[in-house]
Write an enzyme that holds these catalytic residues in place. Structure first.
Site, PDB file in Angstrom:
ATOM      1  N   SER A  78      -9.593   1.621   3.225  1.00  0.00           N
ATOM      2  CA  SER A  78      -8.815   2.413   2.280  1.00  0.00           C
ATOM      3  C   SER A  78      -7.786   1.603   1.486  1.00  0.00           C
ATOM      4  CB  SER A  78      -8.094   3.528   3.039  1.00  0.00           C
ATOM      5  OG  SER A  78      -7.193   2.988   4.004  1.00  0.00           O
ATOM      6  N   SER A 104      -9.660  -0.842   7.446  1.00  0.00           N
ATOM      7  CA  SER A 104      -9.176  -0.564   6.089  1.00  0.00           C
ATOM      8  C   SER A 104      -8.507  -1.729   5.389  1.00  0.00           C
ATOM      9  CB  SER A 104      -8.215   0.632   6.114  1.00  0.00           C
ATOM     10  OG  SER A 104      -8.918   1.828   6.321  1.00  0.00           O
ATOM     11  N   LYS A 147       0.833  -1.197   0.000  1.00  0.00           N
ATOM     12  CA  LYS A 147       0.000   0.000   0.000  1.00  0.00           C
ATOM     13  C   LYS A 147       0.867   1.247   0.000  1.00  0.00           C
ATOM     14  CE  LYS A 147      -3.924   1.947   2.642  1.00  0.00           C
ATOM     15  NZ  LYS A 147      -4.803   1.724   3.816  1.00  0.00           N
TER      16      LYS A 147
END
Length: 488
Positions: free
Chosen positions: A151, A175, A76
């Protein structure tokens, strides 16, 4: 090369039944074919090619670095990667190139993992849909009209499409588990302190944890064992190493003697019927397998969203203060005064979601409001954590809940809500776990009538990853969810 089972890439490389060139070719083709889903912000072909060559050389001479040597992973884009752009999907850090690696990524490198790229996300991880990135939204691989979840949406899509074996996400209020649920993969939020946060660009320091996304529970355990452990650069990590997670063969896993709690407060009015029915079916499955399944109470669950909203905004206001256009981040062209430079740089660099949370946090932290909001939120957070402690003291080994209240929403409908309303709805079942600092894992169970994944969450007490993943592996095998992608 079957990535839906326990990863055999390292052994295949060691036995020379497959080469790094072959693996690299498959991955490159997959990434290219799924480009429209917008999972990646930065692809690292140059870096990965050198890593493939090094891995092949090690396997050629019989000096592989272990189970992950030669295995492709994604990270990420809020984890620092040395000499590789790390943007947090924000204009503020669009050109930021770190000089060091996040600890969890460094550990993967030291075990021979191959970095495919940095994945897309909500700006500064503030969201539950991966829709608020300056690089555009991430789309769901099962149906690109739907959101991926967030996210960590890019990481989830990268794993779900087969663009990598596993991926790192971050989990502040769900997330990692949220996009794992919507994309039909496994998502683990570990115990707070088990994994280092060093190099994870902070959102909410007291809640953030690195998360793991993978196709299977076994894959998740392999990555967890590689990256868990103390870190002198992160004072919040455990001081002593824990035992590795060793999962038994599924035929040796028994549910007899296991107490499973079903929290009544997770029966949210917004819970869709198909998720509720799936929840009931898996509860019955565990009971038929010998587990004791009964209803428990977590009375402060409904307060979690309000508490999270206050604490999140307060810590965001503090963490975002460093981005002033001078020391960190985007710098505006107007430098007629220091105040003007600060204001313009932050106005240009942050989106409206980040700005709103900064303003809210500064309001909550005003001297006249501190006791009323921030301090009260801390007290209720303690009550939420005590709810879990009380249930586990009663002898319950795990809790079974939905991960999300619905299947993945349609993109156009999702963005019709405010960011806060999105998170309040999508993260209702996941946020309390972060308040308590305990581990939880999302497991795909079945497909809805719309051919979208429905997942459930299993929650355990602090540092119970071994038993938690063992139960998760049993459920995974029992439901036999097919790890298909949109192309199959």
């Amino acid at each position: 090369m079957d990535s839906t089972k326990k990863c055999k890439l390292a052994s295949q490389l060691r036995e020379r039944s497959v080469s790094c060139d072959e693996i690299s070719s498959v991955i490159s083709n997959t990434v290219r074919k799924t480009k429209h889903l917008n999972a990646f912000i930065t692809l690292t072909e140059g870096v990965s090619q050198k890593q493939w060559l090094d891995a092949q050389e090690r396997h050629n001479v019989g000096k592989g670095l272990g189970e992950l040597d030669g295995v492709p992973i994604a990270v990420k884009d809020n984890f620092c990667t040395r000499n590789i752009r790390t943007t947090c999907a924000s204009r503020m850090l669009r050109d930021f190139i770190p000089t060091y690696n996040a600890t969890v990524y460094e550990k993967l490198l030291n075990r021979g993992a191959i970095l495919i790229g940095k994945t897309n996300m909500d700006e500064f991880a503030m969201g539950s849909g991966a829709t608020d990135s300056i690089f555009g939204p991430v789309r769901n691989p099962w149906n690109d009209r739907h959101i991926s979840g967030g996210s960590s949406g890019g990481s989830a899509v990268a794993v779900a499409t087969g663009s990598c074996y596993a991926a790192l996400g971050s989990d502040t209020g769900g997330s990692t588990r949220n996009p794992a649920s919507y994309c039909g993969i496994v998502g683990l939020k570990p115990t707070y302190g088990l994994l280092s946060r060093h190099g994870l660009i902070p959102l909410v320091n007291s809640l953030d944890v690195p998360g793991i996304l993978s196709k299977t529970v076994d894959d998740c355990a392999a990555v967890l064992n590689a990256i868990a452990g103390p870190d002198p650069r992160d004072s919040t990590t455990l001081k002593k190493a824990t035992n590795p997670v060793i999962l038994p063969p599924v035929e040796k896993i028994s549910m007899r003697g296991i107490k499973v709690g079903i929290p009544r407060e997770y029966h949210n009015p917004q819970l869709e019927t198909n998720v509720l029915e799936t929840w009931k079916i898996v509860a019955s499955l565990l009971e038929n397998a010998g587990a004791t399944v009964s209803t428990v109470s977590l009375p402060h669950t409904s307060s979690s969203i309000a508490v999270y909203s206050v604490l999140n905004a307060c810590e965001v206001a503090s963490n975002m203060a460093r981005y002033d256009g001078i020391e960190f981040g985007h710098r505006a062209s107007d430098a007629t005064s220091t105040e003007k430079l600060y204001a313009e740089s932050r106005a240009e660099g942050f989106n409206c979601v980040v700005k709103t949370r900064i303003l809210s946090g500064n309001f909550f932290l005003l001297r006249r409001n501190y006791e009323k909001y921030f301090k009260q939120a801390l007290k209720v957070r303690r009550l939420i954590a005590q709810d879990f402690e009380n249930v586990f003291k009663e002898g319950y080994h795990v809790l079974l809940t939905p991960t999300t209240l619905s299947e993945a929403p349609v993109y156009e409908e999702f963005i019709g809500y405010s960011n806060r309303d999105q998170c309040a709805l999508q993260d209702y079942c996941t946020q309390p776990v972060n308040m308590a600092g305990i581990p939880a894992i999302s497991i795909p169970i079945c497909l809805s009538s719309n051919n979208l994944p429905i997942s459930l969450q299993i929650i355990g007490p602090r540092l119970s990853e071994s038993s938690l993943l063992t139960v998760a592996k049993f459920v995974e095998h029992a439901v036999d969810f097919k790890h298909r992608t949109f192309s199959e």
